[in-house]
Scaffold this active site. Structure first.
Site, PDB file in Angstrom:
ATOM      1  N   THR A 186       0.808  -1.218   0.000  1.00  0.00           N
ATOM      2  CA  THR A 186       0.000   0.000   0.000  1.00  0.00           C
ATOM      3  C   THR A 186       0.843   1.270   0.000  1.00  0.00           C
ATOM      4  O   THR A 186       0.490   2.262  -0.635  1.00  0.00           O
ATOM      5  CB  THR A 186      -0.921   0.010   1.248  1.00  0.00           C
ATOM      6  OG1 THR A 186      -1.677  -1.206   1.245  1.00  0.00           O
ATOM      7  CG2 THR A 186      -1.884   1.175   1.235  1.00  0.00           C
ATOM      8  N   SER A 189       1.909  -8.114  -0.684  1.00  0.00           N
ATOM      9  CA  SER A 189       2.685  -8.913   0.270  1.00  0.00           C
ATOM     10  C   SER A 189       2.040 -10.272   0.560  1.00  0.00           C
ATOM     11  O   SER A 189       2.686 -11.155   1.106  1.00  0.00           O
ATOM     12  CB  SER A 189       2.940  -8.143   1.569  1.00  0.00           C
ATOM     13  OG  SER A 189       1.806  -8.137   2.395  1.00  0.00           O
ATOM     14  N   ASP A 217       0.655  -7.037   5.418  1.00  0.00           N
ATOM     15  CA  ASP A 217       0.083  -8.348   5.752  1.00  0.00           C
ATOM     16  C   ASP A 217       1.115  -9.394   6.161  1.00  0.00           C
ATOM     17  O   ASP A 217       0.903 -10.149   7.090  1.00  0.00           O
ATOM     18  CB  ASP A 217      -0.755  -8.887   4.582  1.00  0.00           C
ATOM     19  CG  ASP A 217      -2.100  -8.171   4.485  1.00  0.00           C
ATOM     20  OD1 ASP A 217      -2.404  -7.377   5.396  1.00  0.00           O
ATOM     21  OD2 ASP A 217      -2.836  -8.409   3.511  1.00  0.00           O
ATOM     22  N   THR A 244       4.166  -8.991  15.386  1.00  0.00           N
ATOM     23  CA  THR A 244       2.999  -9.676  14.829  1.00  0.00           C
ATOM     24  C   THR A 244       2.026  -8.593  14.373  1.00  0.00           C
ATOM     25  O   THR A 244       1.858  -7.587  15.056  1.00  0.00           O
ATOM     26  CB  THR A 244       2.305 -10.530  15.919  1.00  0.00           C
ATOM     27  OG1 THR A 244       3.212 -11.538  16.340  1.00  0.00           O
ATOM     28  CG2 THR A 244       1.046 -11.200  15.413  1.00  0.00           C
ATOM     29  N   THR A 256       3.395 -20.968  21.737  1.00  0.00           N
ATOM     30  CA  THR A 256       2.067 -20.666  22.264  1.00  0.00           C
ATOM     31  C   THR A 256       1.224 -19.925  21.223  1.00  0.00           C
ATOM     32  O   THR A 256       1.745 -19.106  20.461  1.00  0.00           O
ATOM     33  CB  THR A 256       2.126 -19.827  23.559  1.00  0.00           C
ATOM     34  OG1 THR A 256       0.787 -19.463  23.935  1.00  0.00           O
ATOM     35  CG2 THR A 256       2.946 -18.553  23.409  1.00  0.00           C
ATOM     36  N   CYS A 299      -0.995 -17.913  22.139  1.00  0.00           N
ATOM     37  CA  CYS A 299      -1.305 -16.604  22.738  1.00  0.00           C
ATOM     38  C   CYS A 299      -0.437 -15.542  22.060  1.00  0.00           C
ATOM     39  O   CYS A 299       0.677 -15.821  21.633  1.00  0.00           O
ATOM     40  CB  CYS A 299      -0.985 -16.597  24.235  1.00  0.00           C
ATOM     41  SG  CYS A 299      -1.910 -17.807  25.175  1.00  0.00           S
TER      42      CYS A 299
END
Length: 343
Positions: free
Chosen positions: A15, A60, A92, A167, A279, A281
């Protein structure tokens, strides 16, 4: 007189490098000259800017190890004459790419900053200008003639994170990324506030940059969920020639205690599959043996992913397999922090 730093912009797509065709409303990629035209503020920066672009910029979502090798090759080719690199990339898969490049660029002594934007550069409320300008400023930071940042970072919305700790957490907010297990390296306010104690401390004296371009894609990710059945597990474990599996477990590394589940995992590990316990999480760490539901996994010698992200785990596995690490050393090396990606 202080010499100006040389910063190379590498445009892969995404973008940030798009402009809107106001007739059709469609977004299209544009070249480096247009980028500078759209951001006249770049001329005020106290550094020499040059740009290279993928011949065919990609979304991406199409990113893969071949493109990572291309980014690594561009950095390798232009490493000597530049003081820092800013990689413009779609958001992304940016965390995957930043993680991959951190492993591929061994003995890195210069900043490689990934950035992008949620809105195109020509949009009225775009976040592209701030992200790009500050990324360049961070890449140009020096102390006693040496770069301050000497690792792969990801800059978005006023924060520079270690790339392999990030992330993507939001598809809509400008604050699209987070690094839940490691604090920001730099925060941008009225001043650029560098947190020196969080930066990688280099001991690579006189070691030259080594670029590893071979990433082995014989890997997979399996996220556990209540109700996962034998067919699903077996179909993943029986993928032909699978070398490493990232097992996204619950909480601190816990998994079901069903006999069929544990037997299948045990057999796969005995047959030579490297299984890495991470994990699912967003933050926190695997602590195998903390609960009974992870004690069995520990006994089976699963690789302890500790506080690594899934993005860093999958790219680290590709990297280690690509460098031909012997099977018997894989677990030990994976559990060792190589680029600050885990504790």
């Amino acid at each position: 007189m202080k010499k100006k730093t040389n910063i190379l912009l590498i445009y892969t797509g995404g973008t940030i490098g798009m402009v809107k065709d106001y007739k059709t409303g469609a977004l299209k990629a544009f070249n480096f000259e247009e980028l500078v035209k759209n951001i006249p503020e770049l001329k005020q920066l106290d550094c020499n800017l040059r740009g290279v672009s993928f011949s065919d910029p990609i979304d991406s979502s199409n990113m893969n190890p071949g493109y990572w090798a291309q980014i690594a090759s561009i950095i390798e080719e232009h490493y000597e004459e530049n003081d820092g690199f800013v990689v413009l990339h779609g958001s992304d898969t940016m965390s995957y790419s930043a993680s991959a490049l951190s492993f591929m660029l061994e003995n890195l002594e210069k900043p490689v900053i990934f950035t992008g934007s949620q809105l195109p550069i020509g949009d009225l409320r775009t976040d592209a200008k701030e992200n790009l300008i500050t990324s360049i400023e961070i890449a140009a930071l020096q102390k006693k003639g040496k770069p301050i940042i000497r690792e792969v970072g990801l800059y978005f919305e006023y924060k520079l994170y270690r790339g392999n700790r990030t992330t993507k957490i939001n598809a809509e907010h400008f604050e699209a990324f987070n690094s839940l297990n490691y604090p920001p390296l730099v925060e941008s306010g009225v001043h650029l506030n560098v947190h020196d104690n969080y930066l990688i401390k280099k001991v690579t004296k006189n070691k030259s940059l080594q670029v590893h371009k071979k990433m082995d894609d014989r890997v997979a990710i399996l996220k556990l969920f209540p109700g996962i059945n034998q067919n699903v597990l077996q179909s993943v474990l029986n993928i032909p020639d699978l070398k490493a599996l990232i097992l996204e477990t619950y909480g601190a590394g816990n998994a079901p205690m069903d006999e069929w589940f544990l037997n299948a995992i045990k057999k796969a590990v005995e047959n030579g599959l490297h299984m890495i316990n991470v994990t699912q999480c967003s933050g926190g760490s695997v602590s195998m043996g903390h609960y009974e539901t992870s004690e069995k996994l520990k006994e089976m010698q699963l690789v302890n992913g500790k506080d690594i992200t899934t993005e860093a785990a999958i790219t680290k596995a590709m990297y280690l397999l690509g460098t031909g690490v012997p099977d018997k050393l894989f677990k030990t090396i994976f559990e060792t922090p190589l680029r600050g990606e885990m504790v």
